[in-house]
Design a protein around this motif. Sequence first.
Motif, PDB file in Angstrom:
ATOM      1  N   UNK A 129       0.833  -1.204   0.000  1.00 60.63           N
ATOM      2  CA  UNK A 129       0.000   0.000   0.000  1.00 60.63           C
ATOM      3  C   UNK A 129       0.869   1.256   0.000  1.00 60.63           C
ATOM      4  N   UNK A 130       1.927   1.243   0.802  1.00 58.66           N
ATOM      5  CA  UNK A 130       2.848   2.376   0.805  1.00 58.66           C
ATOM      6  C   UNK A 130       3.544   2.542  -0.530  1.00 58.66           C
ATOM      7  N   UNK A 131       3.948   1.438  -1.144  1.00 61.26           N
ATOM      8  CA  UNK A 131       4.637   1.504  -2.437  1.00 61.26           C
ATOM      9  C   UNK A 131       3.707   2.021  -3.529  1.00 61.26           C
ATOM     10  N   UNK A 132       2.463   1.578  -3.541  1.00 60.06           N
ATOM     11  CA  UNK A 132       1.502   2.043  -4.556  1.00 60.06           C
ATOM     12  C   UNK A 132       1.222   3.532  -4.385  1.00 60.06           C
ATOM     13  N   UNK A 133       1.054   3.964  -3.144  1.00 61.26           N
ATOM     14  CA  UNK A 133       0.806   5.391  -2.897  1.00 61.26           C
ATOM     15  C   UNK A 133       1.992   6.230  -3.360  1.00 61.26           C
ATOM     16  N   UNK A 134       3.210   5.784  -3.048  1.00 58.91           N
ATOM     17  CA  UNK A 134       4.395   6.520  -3.487  1.00 58.91           C
ATOM     18  C   UNK A 134       4.496   6.537  -5.006  1.00 58.91           C
ATOM     19  N   UNK A 135       4.139   5.424  -5.634  1.00 62.08           N
ATOM     20  CA  UNK A 135       4.163   5.386  -7.092  1.00 62.08           C
ATOM     21  C   UNK A 135       3.231   6.412  -7.705  1.00 62.08           C
ATOM     22  N   UNK A 136       2.045   6.567  -7.124  1.00 64.97           N
ATOM     23  CA  UNK A 136       1.084   7.549  -7.638  1.00 64.97           C
ATOM     24  C   UNK A 136       1.622   8.965  -7.462  1.00 64.97           C
ATOM     25  N   UNK A 137       2.181   9.254  -6.272  1.00 66.97           N
ATOM     26  CA  UNK A 137       2.707  10.597  -6.005  1.00 66.97           C
ATOM     27  C   UNK A 137       3.885  10.907  -6.933  1.00 66.97           C
ATOM     28  N   UNK A 138       4.781   9.954  -7.104  1.00 65.39           N
ATOM     29  CA  UNK A 138       5.940  10.168  -7.977  1.00 65.39           C
ATOM     30  C   UNK A 138       5.485  10.368  -9.422  1.00 65.39           C
ATOM     31  N   UNK A 139       4.488   9.603  -9.851  1.00 62.61           N
ATOM     32  CA  UNK A 139       3.977   9.747 -11.216  1.00 62.61           C
ATOM     33  C   UNK A 139       3.351  11.127 -11.430  1.00 62.61           C
ATOM     34  N   UNK A 140       2.592  11.599 -10.455  1.00 60.45           N
ATOM     35  CA  UNK A 140       2.007  12.933 -10.553  1.00 60.45           C
ATOM     36  C   UNK A 140       3.083  14.007 -10.600  1.00 60.45           C
ATOM     37  N   UNK A 141       4.137  13.820  -9.805  1.00 63.71           N
ATOM     38  CA  UNK A 141       5.226  14.804  -9.792  1.00 63.71           C
ATOM     39  C   UNK A 141       5.957  14.834 -11.135  1.00 63.71           C
ATOM     40  N   UNK A 142       6.176  13.661 -11.722  1.00 60.25           N
ATOM     41  CA  UNK A 142       6.869  13.602 -13.007  1.00 60.25           C
ATOM     42  C   UNK A 142       6.024  14.224 -14.113  1.00 60.25           C
ATOM     43  N   UNK A 143       4.716  13.981 -14.067  1.00 62.75           N
ATOM     44  CA  UNK A 143       3.811  14.469 -15.110  1.00 62.75           C
ATOM     45  C   UNK A 143       3.234  15.847 -14.803  1.00 62.75           C
ATOM     46  N   UNK A 144       3.811  16.544 -13.836  1.00 64.78           N
ATOM     47  CA  UNK A 144       3.287  17.867 -13.472  1.00 64.78           C
ATOM     48  C   UNK A 144       3.232  18.833 -14.652  1.00 64.78           C
ATOM     49  N   UNK A 145       4.263  18.922 -15.516  1.00 60.54           N
ATOM     50  CA  UNK A 145       4.149  19.847 -16.660  1.00 60.54           C
ATOM     51  C   UNK A 145       3.044  19.468 -17.634  1.00 60.54           C
ATOM     52  N   UNK A 146       2.687  18.183 -17.677  1.00 55.37           N
ATOM     53  CA  UNK A 146       1.630  17.736 -18.571  1.00 55.37           C
ATOM     54  C   UNK A 146       0.260  17.973 -17.953  1.00 55.37           C
ATOM     55  N   UNK A 147       0.134  17.690 -16.656  1.00 60.16           N
ATOM     56  CA  UNK A 147      -1.156  17.820 -15.978  1.00 60.16           C
ATOM     57  C   UNK A 147      -1.538  19.288 -15.780  1.00 60.16           C
ATOM     58  N   UNK A 148      -0.583  20.081 -15.337  1.00 58.45           N
ATOM     59  CA  UNK A 148      -0.843  21.491 -15.049  1.00 58.45           C
ATOM     60  C   UNK A 148       0.320  22.316 -15.574  1.00 58.45           C
ATOM     61  N   UNK A 149       0.073  23.122 -16.578  1.00 61.12           N
ATOM     62  CA  UNK A 149       1.133  23.957 -17.147  1.00 61.12           C
ATOM     63  C   UNK A 149       1.642  24.943 -16.094  1.00 61.12           C
ATOM     64  N   UNK A 150       2.935  25.241 -16.189  1.00 59.90           N
ATOM     65  CA  UNK A 150       3.534  26.129 -15.190  1.00 59.90           C
ATOM     66  C   UNK A 150       2.932  27.534 -15.225  1.00 59.90           C
ATOM     67  N   UNK A 151       2.303  27.887 -16.338  1.00 59.32           N
ATOM     68  CA  UNK A 151       1.673  29.210 -16.425  1.00 59.32           C
ATOM     69  C   UNK A 151       0.529  29.356 -15.424  1.00 59.32           C
ATOM     70  N   UNK A 152      -0.007  28.229 -14.933  1.00 57.00           N
ATOM     71  CA  UNK A 152      -1.080  28.285 -13.949  1.00 57.00           C
ATOM     72  C   UNK A 152      -0.592  28.783 -12.597  1.00 57.00           C
TER      73      UNK A 152
END
Length: 308
Positions: free
Chosen positions: A42-65
């Motif tokens: 459960x801890x590993x899956x949660x960390x995987x989701x957080x790391x994935x969101x952090x990596x895809x931050x420029x795709x999910x939310x442009x820095x102009x926001x």
Amino acid sequence: MSTTEQARPVAPMTTRQVASRRRRASAAKLWREFRASASGMSGLIFLGVVILLAILAPVIADRSMLDVTQLTDQPRFAPPSWEHPMGTDHQGRELWVRMIWGARTSLLVGVAATAMSMIIGTLVGMAAGHFTGVAGGVIMRFVDFFLVLPSLVLAIVLSSVLSRGVLTIVIAIGVTSWAATARLVRAQTLAVEARPYVERSQVLGAGHWHIIGKHLFPAVLPLVLANTTLTVGSAIIAESTLAFLGLGDPTQQSWGTILKDSMDVSAATSGYWWYVVIPGLAIVLVVLAFTLVGRTFEAIVNPTLRSR
């Protein structure tokens, strides 16, 4: 192939191939035991989701926001709703955007500072356990000196003296948090040094570098890796603390910076609870996830904990 043809002889495996096969078998066994732990997975899956969101931050939310000059129509201190999932801050920026971009900095600092701490602690710990006499005593007094120093105060001093930035925080945390790892590695090194195969290597004339590289380091590596996952959480808390105290880079988003901004506008006493709860809860959950993964990994590699 006909029965009259002789089978080709199988070439014997080299020592390196045998060692590689054993390492792969050990890694597969470790993964099977880790998957059997519900808390670790459960801890590993949660960390995987957080790391994935952090990596895809420029795709999910442009820095102009994050540019306040382009958010003239955004309401300030808007509570969480369908339109604003995590609410907005005092400048009208979406809090979920700041959280995703802040995860990049917080995780980067936590991992980089932990890597520096583990490298220093492992090298010093192996040296303190392997070298005896005056050399070992001097190294241990050096370790004890850093143990008695308050690491947070020393990190604050370093962050104040050096120029502000992510690299400064990484150095401040990494340089001040390696002593506990060094003592742990030293204890494991002393236990490995007493094993017969190390004594045979010394009798056969093996040098210090051969013993450290071929025998000591592979033996202490699982313990170091387990301690690494536990230390990342502490490094993230330290980064958030330094940023909360205003010692971070104000141009970079991090969870500690978000908490500092909420304190500057008195969000806790003004009813803007989401501005405080969301980044604080994110830090708690990520640290908890790293702790669950670290404890599970430690229980696997440590026979004493495994027997319990």
